[in-house]
Design a protein around this motif. Sequence first.
Motif, PDB file in Angstrom:
ATOM      1  N   TYR A   1      33.319-109.192 -59.249  1.00 41.83           N
ATOM      2  CA  TYR A   1      34.525-109.992 -59.393  1.00 41.83           C
ATOM      3  C   TYR A   1      34.133-111.444 -59.687  1.00 41.83           C
TER       4      TYR A   1
ATOM      5  N   ILE B   1      40.898-107.464 -66.959  1.00 45.83           N
ATOM      6  CA  ILE B   1      40.291-106.192 -66.561  1.00 45.83           C
ATOM      7  C   ILE B   1      39.792-105.469 -67.813  1.00 45.83           C
TER       8      ILE B   1
ATOM      9  N   ARG C   1      35.924-107.602 -63.085  1.00 47.06           N
ATOM     10  CA  ARG C   1      37.249-108.209 -62.947  1.00 47.06           C
ATOM     11  C   ARG C   1      37.090-109.723 -62.955  1.00 47.06           C
TER      12      ARG C   1
END
Length: 297
Positions: free
Chosen positions: A116, A136, A151
């Motif tokens: 992330y 995404i 992400r």
Amino acid sequence: MGRFINPFTDYGFKKIFGQEISKDLLIDFLNDLLEGERVIVDLSFLNNEQLPEWEDARALIYDIYCTTDTGEKILVEMQNKSQAFFKERALFYLSHAVARQGQKGDIWKFDIKAVYGVFFMNFLLKDEMKFRTDVILADRDTGELFCDKMRQIFLALPVFKKEESECETDFERWIYTLKNMETLQRMPFKARKAVFEKLEEIADVASLNEEEHELYWKSINAYRTYLCVQEASKEEGREEGREEGRKEGREEGRKEGREEGREEKAYAIARTMKSDNIPLEMIAKYTGLSIEAITAL
């Protein structure tokens, strides 16, 4: 100096989110950010040297690299300055975190953990007036998630305009507090959520010891100097545009005048930074002056 530290400084950002004693603040923020998707129970800080680093950006970009209790890698960055290829840079950093998970031998079968990237942006991403952008890996035609291993979440802080009474979610309360922290005289939302009590304790300037206070002072001076340099550059550009609109010709004279003006501003800024005991290398980076010239001031 306000009651609470400025989270847009290197020291302030890492004081709040980047130390072991306050990691529950980062866990709480990330859980509010990812509400409804997953719950982080614990995390560990990783050595930032595992990620690429360019020294010329360190005064303006602060990052924290950690791994969750289930193995996901999370990079949290505070960006104070827009830059060319910003999206590409963010992708490169996350790709590096993915690639480092590779292992030698036949046993490993590309079983990577999700990565992330959370990017606080103290500027607008071009002209896009959107506070939160989630990126995404999805199918172009259906929009369905194709792979959940990467992400990116971009948070454009200048777009967030809500007042304290208008915040509806804990995530919005976090953003409001961080954006306004340096000017607050009290920590909001303490009655609603206990984590803000700890934030008040950690972020209180009065709680800093002498060494911490000195580090914070240098950090905030570097941040404010950057803002001054940025504003001076904008004003210079506006003035040049007005002058060139009024007159034509005498290009050489204007060029020399601009160069002299830039040099005078650089020396003035350097004197101010030097008087605040900011390291010579940092002064040289902001002003473009040589170490020798700064030493002679």
